[in-house]
Design a protein around this motif. Structure first.
Motif, PDB file in Angstrom:
ATOM      1  N   ARG A 152       0.829  -1.213   0.000  1.00  0.00           N
ATOM      2  CA  ARG A 152       0.000   0.000   0.000  1.00  0.00           C
ATOM      3  C   ARG A 152       0.864   1.264   0.000  1.00  0.00           C
ATOM      4  O   ARG A 152       0.561   2.241   0.662  1.00  0.00           O
ATOM      5  CB  ARG A 152      -0.950   0.018   1.213  1.00  0.00           C
ATOM      6  N   THR A 153       1.944   1.215  -0.781  1.00  0.00           N
ATOM      7  CA  THR A 153       2.798   2.391  -0.908  1.00  0.00           C
ATOM      8  C   THR A 153       2.729   2.999  -2.304  1.00  0.00           C
ATOM      9  O   THR A 153       3.412   3.983  -2.581  1.00  0.00           O
ATOM     10  CB  THR A 153       4.259   2.043  -0.562  1.00  0.00           C
ATOM     11  N   ALA A 154       1.936   2.422  -3.201  1.00  0.00           N
ATOM     12  CA  ALA A 154       1.716   3.036  -4.511  1.00  0.00           C
ATOM     13  C   ALA A 154       0.974   4.358  -4.314  1.00  0.00           C
ATOM     14  O   ALA A 154       0.029   4.442  -3.526  1.00  0.00           O
ATOM     15  CB  ALA A 154       0.904   2.109  -5.409  1.00  0.00           C
ATOM     16  N   SER A 155       1.395   5.389  -5.025  1.00  0.00           N
ATOM     17  CA  SER A 155       0.816   6.726  -4.851  1.00  0.00           C
ATOM     18  C   SER A 155      -0.505   6.829  -5.613  1.00  0.00           C
ATOM     19  O   SER A 155      -0.548   6.673  -6.835  1.00  0.00           O
ATOM     20  CB  SER A 155       1.797   7.786  -5.365  1.00  0.00           C
ATOM     21  N   MET A 156      -1.591   7.108  -4.871  1.00  0.00           N
ATOM     22  CA  MET A 156      -2.944   7.033  -5.419  1.00  0.00           C
ATOM     23  C   MET A 156      -3.646   8.394  -5.411  1.00  0.00           C
ATOM     24  O   MET A 156      -3.426   9.222  -4.520  1.00  0.00           O
ATOM     25  CB  MET A 156      -3.766   6.038  -4.606  1.00  0.00           C
ATOM     26  N   ILE A 157      -4.508   8.569  -6.396  1.00  0.00           N
ATOM     27  CA  ILE A 157      -5.317   9.793  -6.469  1.00  0.00           C
ATOM     28  C   ILE A 157      -6.279   9.858  -5.285  1.00  0.00           C
ATOM     29  O   ILE A 157      -6.464  10.900  -4.657  1.00  0.00           O
ATOM     30  CB  ILE A 157      -6.080   9.842  -7.805  1.00  0.00           C
ATOM     31  N   GLY A 158      -6.912   8.737  -4.983  1.00  0.00           N
ATOM     32  CA  GLY A 158      -7.805   8.636  -3.838  1.00  0.00           C
ATOM     33  C   GLY A 158      -7.227   7.681  -2.815  1.00  0.00           C
ATOM     34  O   GLY A 158      -6.275   6.948  -3.098  1.00  0.00           O
ATOM     35  N   PRO A 159      -7.764   7.638  -1.622  1.00  0.00           N
ATOM     36  CA  PRO A 159      -7.212   6.763  -0.580  1.00  0.00           C
ATOM     37  C   PRO A 159      -7.478   5.296  -0.866  1.00  0.00           C
ATOM     38  O   PRO A 159      -8.384   4.932  -1.618  1.00  0.00           O
ATOM     39  CB  PRO A 159      -7.951   7.228   0.676  1.00  0.00           C
ATOM     40  N   TYR A 160      -6.671   4.447  -0.244  1.00  0.00           N
ATOM     41  CA  TYR A 160      -6.926   3.013  -0.277  1.00  0.00           C
ATOM     42  C   TYR A 160      -8.257   2.755   0.422  1.00  0.00           C
ATOM     43  O   TYR A 160      -8.552   3.339   1.470  1.00  0.00           O
ATOM     44  CB  TYR A 160      -5.803   2.254   0.412  1.00  0.00           C
ATOM     45  N   ALA A 161      -9.053   1.872  -0.159  1.00  0.00           N
ATOM     46  CA  ALA A 161     -10.416   1.670   0.327  1.00  0.00           C
ATOM     47  C   ALA A 161     -10.454   1.228   1.784  1.00  0.00           C
ATOM     48  O   ALA A 161     -11.384   1.577   2.517  1.00  0.00           O
ATOM     49  CB  ALA A 161     -11.128   0.639  -0.556  1.00  0.00           C
ATOM     50  N   ASP A 162      -9.447   0.453   2.204  1.00  0.00           N
ATOM     51  CA  ASP A 162      -9.443  -0.035   3.581  1.00  0.00           C
ATOM     52  C   ASP A 162      -8.555   0.800   4.497  1.00  0.00           C
ATOM     53  O   ASP A 162      -8.382   0.467   5.665  1.00  0.00           O
ATOM     54  CB  ASP A 162      -9.010  -1.506   3.625  1.00  0.00           C
ATOM     55  N   GLU A 163      -7.972   1.895   3.972  1.00  0.00           N
ATOM     56  CA  GLU A 163      -7.142   2.796   4.777  1.00  0.00           C
ATOM     57  C   GLU A 163      -7.444   4.231   4.331  1.00  0.00           C
ATOM     58  O   GLU A 163      -6.722   4.790   3.511  1.00  0.00           O
ATOM     59  CB  GLU A 163      -5.657   2.494   4.604  1.00  0.00           C
ATOM     60  N   PRO A 164      -8.480   4.833   4.850  1.00  0.00           N
ATOM     61  CA  PRO A 164      -8.915   6.144   4.371  1.00  0.00           C
ATOM     62  C   PRO A 164      -7.875   7.247   4.473  1.00  0.00           C
ATOM     63  O   PRO A 164      -7.955   8.241   3.742  1.00  0.00           O
ATOM     64  CB  PRO A 164     -10.127   6.450   5.269  1.00  0.00           C
ATOM     65  N   ALA A 165      -6.882   7.077   5.353  1.00  0.00           N
ATOM     66  CA  ALA A 165      -5.859   8.114   5.505  1.00  0.00           C
ATOM     67  C   ALA A 165      -4.632   7.863   4.636  1.00  0.00           C
ATOM     68  O   ALA A 165      -3.705   8.666   4.638  1.00  0.00           O
ATOM     69  CB  ALA A 165      -5.442   8.225   6.968  1.00  0.00           C
TER      70      ALA A 165
END
Length: 532
Positions: free
Chosen positions: A292-305
């Motif tokens: 979960r270190t890929a840089s995303m436009i929106g948050p990871y679904a299971d990690e909102p922060a």
């Protein structure tokens, strides 16, 4: 001279045979044409209908990690307990105080959180232990290894990385992205650093490991690789060639940490010959999907922060890219998340605006999650899409979990190809298996070996044809490696690098593609592997 007949010759529907002389293809035609062409000393082989492909090239490979990994403990296991049992077994036969290395753990497969130093302490208290994750973007160390690396609650997270900590601030055992360089420099991103605690290997010893590993690739039907490890790896390849043992075509990419050295040396992208050629300068935009270190436009679904880690900012990539470009050095940028790919599209806009002609062969490495709105930019700018189809079948459920509807932009090869982006296929070994037929299967079916997720595949509109997939392993890889004049297709005058396959990939059931096997691999007109 070598004559192969009674075969299916890719991209030559009326041909069934070819002749090889002096390491190059001398003729392509019918059986009668080629057999009459052969001289008295020719070796003539009946292939009994086998398929002849141009030599398959893996356009993204970590050869140092792979070859050394053959000596490591394999911890790509179904459970945490099994991984710990393997470490315990290695510790039982390893002198106390010696390092234990391993690779392949994946806590997403285990269904657990990130593993702990204490878990390794319980099975190997007298050995420093360091295990890299399957993604190669996270490391797991025991307490002794952390102590040797001087990692404690006072250690500051490096830029572009993080140390996993407990509520009191003490390290728990895992290191993400650039924090891994505190333990041992990642050969594919950082400079060598003798102050790190994990013992380094000499280029000469690494060349020995390469010599041992090469036959495994020939057996898989591979004739070349684009290597993404560091300067030590470059030295090892040169030593292997000096010894007369280099039997793969190698395109070497170098981490941006060495940019100043490359400029000072005068080395330019594409320099070399078909045996060993310098490719591009490698930069990391972000991390990876698994940790979960890929840089995303929106948050990871299971990690909102959590929106991942930016390893190199858009501004820094542009700055380094402009410097590299002025000295004839093209970029290849690792970008996994949709934000990283959006940033990368902007970087390449900047570089193309400043470039003259001819344009450098910049690459987008992985392109795993790309917002559909950003895909046309890569095509318009002529950026090579260096992608690994087997990542899709490995990651599809993680994408569904982490990205939700945004997964429609994941591994979207059909979209990129339709827009005009040139694709080059690889495996990212040791992250994924290097078997190119598994890669072709993944691209064509978008299904796992067990048939999941469904008969039509995962996002089936992004499936490719067999021919498109083969071309990405041949023509696409040749172009991306500055070798299209000599490699990538079967044509008179080109180098005789060939992969002979046990079945017709264009006629067999799609799910059978992953079961295809090389029956022979020819490099420079010589058999490197053969069962015929």
């Amino acid at each position: 001279m070598l004559v192969l007949y009674n075969a299916k010759v890719y991209a030559h529907p009326s041909a069934s045979a070819l002749a090889i002389r002096g390491g190059r293809i001398a003729a392509v035609g019918t059986d009668a044409d080629i057999r009459s062409f052969a001289n008295a000393d020719a070796e003539v082989i009946d292939l009994h209908g086998a398929l002849i492909l141009p030599g398959l090239v893996d356009a993204h490979f970590h050869f140092e990690w792979f070859s050394l990994g053959l000596r490591f403990v394999g911890v790509e296991t179904a459970s945490l307990d099994e991984a710990l049992a393997r470490i315990a077994a290695r510790a039982a036969v390893t002198p106390k105080g010696e390092w234990i290395r391993g690779h392949g753990w994946n806590n997403n497969t285990w269904g657990t959180g990130f593993p702990l130093a204490a878990q390794l302490d319980a099975v190997a208290p007298d050995h420093p232990v360091y295990l890299t994750a399957k993604s190669m973007h996270m490391g797991w160390a025991n307490s002794l290894a952390l102590r040797f690396a001087q990692i404690d609650r006072t250690t500051i997270d490096p830029h572009g990385g993080s140390i996993t900590r407990d509520p009191a601030g003490d390290p728990t055992g895992t290191l993400a992205e650039t924090a891994m360089d505190l333990m041992t420099p990642r050969s594919y991103t950082a400079r060598e650093n003798p102050r790190c605690p994990v013992p380094e290997i000499s280029p000469e010893s690494l060349a020995d490991a390469y010599a041992e590993a090469q036959p495994l690739l020939w057996q898989a039907g591979l004739t070349g690789v684009h290597d993404f490890d560091g300067v030590r790896s470059f030295r090892a390849w040169q030593i292997l060639r000096e010894r007369g043992k280099l039997g793969l075509r190698v395109v070497k990419n170098i981490p941006v940490a060495y940019l100043d050295d490359l400029i000072a040396s005068g080395l330019r992208s594409g320099f070399g010959d078909p045996w060993l050629r310098f490719g591009n300068v490698k930069i990391f935009a972000d991390g990876a999907l698994g940790p979960r270190t890929a840089s995303m436009i929106g948050p990871y679904a299971d990690e909102p922060a959590n929106r991942g880690i930016v390893v190199t900012s858009r501004e820094e990539m542009s700055e380094r890219g402009l410097i590299a470009m002025k000295h004839g050095l093209a970029l290849t940028v690792h970008a996994i998340g949709d934000q990283a790919n959006r940033d990368l599209a902007g970087v390449y806009e900047t570089l193309r605006a400043a470039e003259g002609v001819p344009r450098l062969r910049h690459r987008a490495e992985h392109m795993q999650i790309v917002d559909p709105a950003d895909a046309p930019t890569f095509a318009r700018l002529g950026i090579i899409g260096s992608v690994q189809p087997i990542h899709a079948t490995s990651d599809m459920f993680a994408v569904d979990k982490f990205c939700g509807a945004r997964g429609a932009g994941a591994y979207s090869w059909r979209r990129h190809l339709s827009l005009g982006t040139r694709l080059a296929f690889g495996s990212d070994t040791p992250v994924e298996p290097y078997d190119p037929f598994q890669g072709i299967h993944a691209a064509v079916t978008r299904r796992r070996a067990d048939g999941s997720p469904a008969e039509e595949g995962w996002y089936p509109d992004q499936r490719l044809t067999v021919a498109e997939s083969v071309d990405a392993y041949t023509q696409g890889a040749a172009y991306a490696g500055y070798n299209e004049q000599d490699l990538g297709s079967i044509a008179v005058g080109k180098l005789a690098d060939l992969t002979l396959v046990d079945r017709d990939l264009f006629a067999c059931p799609a799910m059978d593609l992953r079961n295809a096997r090389a029956i022979a691999t020819i490099v420079n007109g010589e058999f490197k592997f053969r069962t015929v």
